[in-house]
Design a protein around this motif. Structure first.
Motif, PDB file in Angstrom:
ATOM      1  N   HIS A 201       0.857  -1.191   0.000  1.00 36.04           N
ATOM      2  CA  HIS A 201       0.000   0.000   0.000  1.00 36.04           C
ATOM      3  C   HIS A 201       0.888   1.234   0.000  1.00 36.04           C
ATOM      4  O   HIS A 201       1.197   1.803   1.046  1.00 36.04           O
ATOM      5  CB  HIS A 201      -0.923  -0.027   1.219  1.00 36.04           C
ATOM      6  CG  HIS A 201      -1.733  -1.289   1.320  1.00 36.04           C
ATOM      7  ND1 HIS A 201      -2.848  -1.525   0.542  1.00 36.04           N
ATOM      8  CD2 HIS A 201      -1.581  -2.392   2.105  1.00 36.04           C
ATOM      9  CE1 HIS A 201      -3.348  -2.713   0.841  1.00 36.04           C
ATOM     10  NE2 HIS A 201      -2.604  -3.257   1.781  1.00 36.04           N
TER      11      HIS A 201
ATOM     12  N   LEU B  28       0.607   4.297  -0.703  1.00 37.28           N
ATOM     13  CA  LEU B  28       0.125   5.588  -0.212  1.00 37.28           C
ATOM     14  C   LEU B  28      -0.201   5.557   1.281  1.00 37.28           C
ATOM     15  O   LEU B  28      -0.521   6.599   1.858  1.00 37.28           O
ATOM     16  CB  LEU B  28      -1.114   6.028  -1.001  1.00 37.28           C
ATOM     17  CG  LEU B  28      -0.879   6.339  -2.479  1.00 37.28           C
ATOM     18  CD1 LEU B  28      -2.202   6.685  -3.167  1.00 37.28           C
ATOM     19  CD2 LEU B  28       0.119   7.481  -2.650  1.00 37.28           C
ATOM     20  N   ARG B  29      -0.117   4.400   1.879  1.00 37.87           N
ATOM     21  CA  ARG B  29      -0.442   4.296   3.300  1.00 37.87           C
ATOM     22  C   ARG B  29       0.728   4.797   4.152  1.00 37.87           C
ATOM     23  O   ARG B  29       1.844   4.322   4.023  1.00 37.87           O
ATOM     24  CB  ARG B  29      -0.777   2.853   3.670  1.00 37.87           C
ATOM     25  CG  ARG B  29      -1.304   2.722   5.101  1.00 37.87           C
ATOM     26  CD  ARG B  29      -2.001   1.394   5.286  1.00 37.87           C
ATOM     27  NE  ARG B  29      -1.086   0.285   5.461  1.00 37.87           N
ATOM     28  CZ  ARG B  29      -1.460  -1.001   5.436  1.00 37.87           C
ATOM     29  NH1 ARG B  29      -2.727  -1.317   5.216  1.00 37.87           N
ATOM     30  NH2 ARG B  29      -0.577  -1.968   5.604  1.00 37.87           N
TER      31      ARG B  29
ATOM     32  N   LYS C 254      -3.533  13.518   4.112  1.00 35.47           N
ATOM     33  CA  LYS C 254      -4.762  13.050   3.469  1.00 35.47           C
ATOM     34  C   LYS C 254      -5.144  13.969   2.311  1.00 35.47           C
ATOM     35  O   LYS C 254      -5.546  13.500   1.229  1.00 35.47           O
ATOM     36  CB  LYS C 254      -5.886  12.985   4.503  1.00 35.47           C
ATOM     37  CG  LYS C 254      -7.155  12.270   4.045  1.00 35.47           C
ATOM     38  CD  LYS C 254      -8.087  12.058   5.225  1.00 35.47           C
ATOM     39  CE  LYS C 254      -9.291  11.233   4.810  1.00 35.47           C
ATOM     40  NZ  LYS C 254     -10.158  11.941   3.851  1.00 35.47           N
TER      41      LYS C 254
ATOM     42  N   PHE D 130      -2.510  10.904   0.363  1.00 31.23           N
ATOM     43  CA  PHE D 130      -2.014   9.774   1.141  1.00 31.23           C
ATOM     44  C   PHE D 130      -3.127   9.195   2.026  1.00 31.23           C
ATOM     45  O   PHE D 130      -4.189   9.795   2.186  1.00 31.23           O
ATOM     46  CB  PHE D 130      -0.818  10.202   1.992  1.00 31.23           C
ATOM     47  CG  PHE D 130       0.420  10.481   1.194  1.00 31.23           C
ATOM     48  CD1 PHE D 130       1.267   9.456   0.822  1.00 31.23           C
ATOM     49  CD2 PHE D 130       0.730  11.779   0.799  1.00 31.23           C
ATOM     50  CE1 PHE D 130       2.402   9.703   0.068  1.00 31.23           C
ATOM     51  CE2 PHE D 130       1.860  12.039   0.047  1.00 31.23           C
ATOM     52  CZ  PHE D 130       2.703  10.998  -0.320  1.00 31.23           C
ATOM     53  N   GLU D 131      -2.851   8.036   2.600  1.00 28.42           N
ATOM     54  CA  GLU D 131      -3.812   7.350   3.457  1.00 28.42           C
ATOM     55  C   GLU D 131      -3.195   7.206   4.854  1.00 28.42           C
ATOM     56  O   GLU D 131      -2.585   6.181   5.174  1.00 28.42           O
ATOM     57  CB  GLU D 131      -4.144   5.980   2.872  1.00 28.42           C
ATOM     58  CG  GLU D 131      -4.726   6.042   1.471  1.00 28.42           C
ATOM     59  CD  GLU D 131      -4.682   4.705   0.746  1.00 28.42           C
ATOM     60  OE1 GLU D 131      -4.272   3.702   1.397  1.00 28.42           O
ATOM     61  OE2 GLU D 131      -5.009   4.668  -0.441  1.00 28.42           O
TER      62      GLU D 131
ATOM     63  N   HIS E 213      -2.726   6.512   8.758  1.00 32.48           N
ATOM     64  CA  HIS E 213      -3.294   5.664   9.804  1.00 32.48           C
ATOM     65  C   HIS E 213      -2.442   5.824  11.059  1.00 32.48           C
ATOM     66  O   HIS E 213      -1.212   5.855  10.975  1.00 32.48           O
ATOM     67  CB  HIS E 213      -3.284   4.189   9.408  1.00 32.48           C
ATOM     68  CG  HIS E 213      -4.204   3.845   8.283  1.00 32.48           C
ATOM     69  ND1 HIS E 213      -4.007   4.276   6.984  1.00 32.48           N
ATOM     70  CD2 HIS E 213      -5.339   3.095   8.257  1.00 32.48           C
ATOM     71  CE1 HIS E 213      -4.975   3.791   6.215  1.00 32.48           C
ATOM     72  NE2 HIS E 213      -5.794   3.081   6.958  1.00 32.48           N
TER      73      HIS E 213
ATOM     74  N   GLY F 242     -11.601  10.898   8.965  1.00 34.36           N
ATOM     75  CA  GLY F 242     -11.226   9.991   7.894  1.00 34.36           C
ATOM     76  C   GLY F 242      -9.822   9.440   8.005  1.00 34.36           C
ATOM     77  O   GLY F 242      -9.258   8.942   7.023  1.00 34.36           O
ATOM     78  N   VAL F 243      -9.250   9.519   9.198  1.00 31.70           N
ATOM     79  CA  VAL F 243      -7.913   8.986   9.448  1.00 31.70           C
ATOM     80  C   VAL F 243      -8.057   7.593  10.061  1.00 31.70           C
ATOM     81  O   VAL F 243      -8.867   7.390  10.972  1.00 31.70           O
ATOM     82  CB  VAL F 243      -7.109   9.912  10.388  1.00 31.70           C
ATOM     83  CG1 VAL F 243      -5.766   9.292  10.737  1.00 31.70           C
ATOM     84  CG2 VAL F 243      -6.926  11.279   9.735  1.00 31.70           C
ATOM     85  N   GLY F 244      -7.282   6.653   9.569  1.00 30.28           N
ATOM     86  CA  GLY F 244      -7.396   5.278  10.025  1.00 30.28           C
ATOM     87  C   GLY F 244      -6.860   5.066  11.430  1.00 30.28           C
ATOM     88  O   GLY F 244      -5.931   5.755  11.872  1.00 30.28           O
TER      89      GLY F 244
ATOM     90  N   SER G 298       2.871  -1.175   4.539  1.00 30.68           N
ATOM     91  CA  SER G 298       2.660   0.273   4.457  1.00 30.68           C
ATOM     92  C   SER G 298       3.756   0.902   3.598  1.00 30.68           C
ATOM     93  O   SER G 298       4.864   0.378   3.474  1.00 30.68           O
ATOM     94  CB  SER G 298       2.678   0.899   5.857  1.00 30.68           C
ATOM     95  OG  SER G 298       1.627   0.376   6.655  1.00 30.68           O
TER      96      SER G 298
END
Length: 300
Positions: free
Chosen positions: A145, A147-148, A175, A179-180, A182, A200-202, A219
């Motif tokens: 992933h 972008l994680r 974000k 990007f993603e 977490h 919306g943040v993991g 990640s």
């Protein structure tokens, strides 16, 4: 310690309760094993990651009441700190090696490099390297992933922690850039961070250290405080951005395996005491973002 070429040498390595220290000391265990020594590691964290260290005998952490009996059969016992995990180790075992002097050595190398150098120069393991033997189990894909971004906003002590609201702002900026982000926290810390999900943040529930490693290896990036999770990310060759309070601490304890950058907050402050108290206020979100952009350029 006996002659380094004695293939019958039976060595115990005892690691502290700190994850970073444990990963670092595995460098010594790995190099000893590669040289033909019989090595047993006693470690809580490494026991949890035993599937990631194939071929190395990893036992549960020692308790003080059983340490003497369990360590007696070993020719040599190695630990990083003088009084942890086994207090007074040098008085309790006839051939104990405590490596705490390496933490204070006037070196530009991080601890992973210092431990490899110790293996080459003091243990005469001439081909020793900083690698600690960690291997990704089958079924996991490195940086799957891309972008994680794994963000670790906590640390073992409050003085090592950048400001929580700034971590949240950082996540939102990432974000917005596609990007993603977490946040990685323990179950005990989770209640303090559940609010990030409304943005919306993991906030994954990972539980065991084995699960953390499996999630982290897939990640794309890691950003966090000076902590053991940062060392784990580096071990997994996930590019890391580590936030430190002082340059000297960063020089010694920065992650030393994969691609990474270190950012020191308030390096311009005049005294060590001020640096330790004010670094987290002096370090801005924009500074961290710029350092992350530099890491992206260097790691791709």
């Amino acid at each position: 310690m006996q002659h380094a070429n004695d293939s019958a040498l039976n060595v115990a390595v005892t690691t502290s309760p700190a994850l970073g220290d444990s990963l670092l000391l595995m460098t010594v265990a790995r190099n000893l094993q590669l040289s033909g020594k019989t090595v047993t590691v006693f470690s809580q964290h490494m026991r949890a990651l035993r599937d990631w260290f194939p071929g190395i005998d990893i036992q549960p952490a020692l308790r003080d009441d059983d340490a003497d009996a369990l360590l007696r059969p070993f020719d040599t016992v190695i630990q990083l700190h003088a009084n942890r995990p086994v207090p007074r180790l040098e008085q309790r075992h006839p051939d104990a090696l405590v490596l705490e002097h390496l933490c204070r050595a006037p070196s530009t190398e991080p601890m992973a490099g210092r431990l490899a150098q110790f293996c080459r120069e003091s243990l005469r393991l001439h081909h020793a390297e900083p690698g600690n033997g960690l291997a990704v189990p089958a079924g996991l894909t490195h940086r799957k992933h891309r972008l994680r971004v794994a963000i670790h906003p906590t640390a073992s002590t409050p003085d090592k922690r950048w400001l929580a609201p700034r971590f949240v702002r950082l996540a939102l900026e990432l974000k917005a850039k596609g990007f993603e982000p977490h946040f990685i926290v323990t179950d005990e810390e989770r209640a303090d961070w559940e609010h990030v999900q409304q943005h919306g943040v993991g906030l994954p529930r990972l539980g065991t250290l084995d699960n953390v490693a499996a999630w982290l290896v897939e990640s794309g990036w890691f950003i966090g405080n000076d902590s053991g999770i940062g060392h784990l990310a580096s071990c997994l060759r996930v590019p890391t951005l580590s936030l430190f309070m002082r340059r000297g601490i960063a020089r010694t304890w920065r992650p030393g395996w994969g691609a990474g950058k270190v950012l020191v907050g308030g390096a311009w402050l005049p005294t060590g005491r001020l640096k330790e108290r004010c670094w987290k206020y002096a370090l801005s979100v924009n500074q961290v973002l710029r350092a992350f952009q530099q890491l992206q350029r260097e790691a791709t």
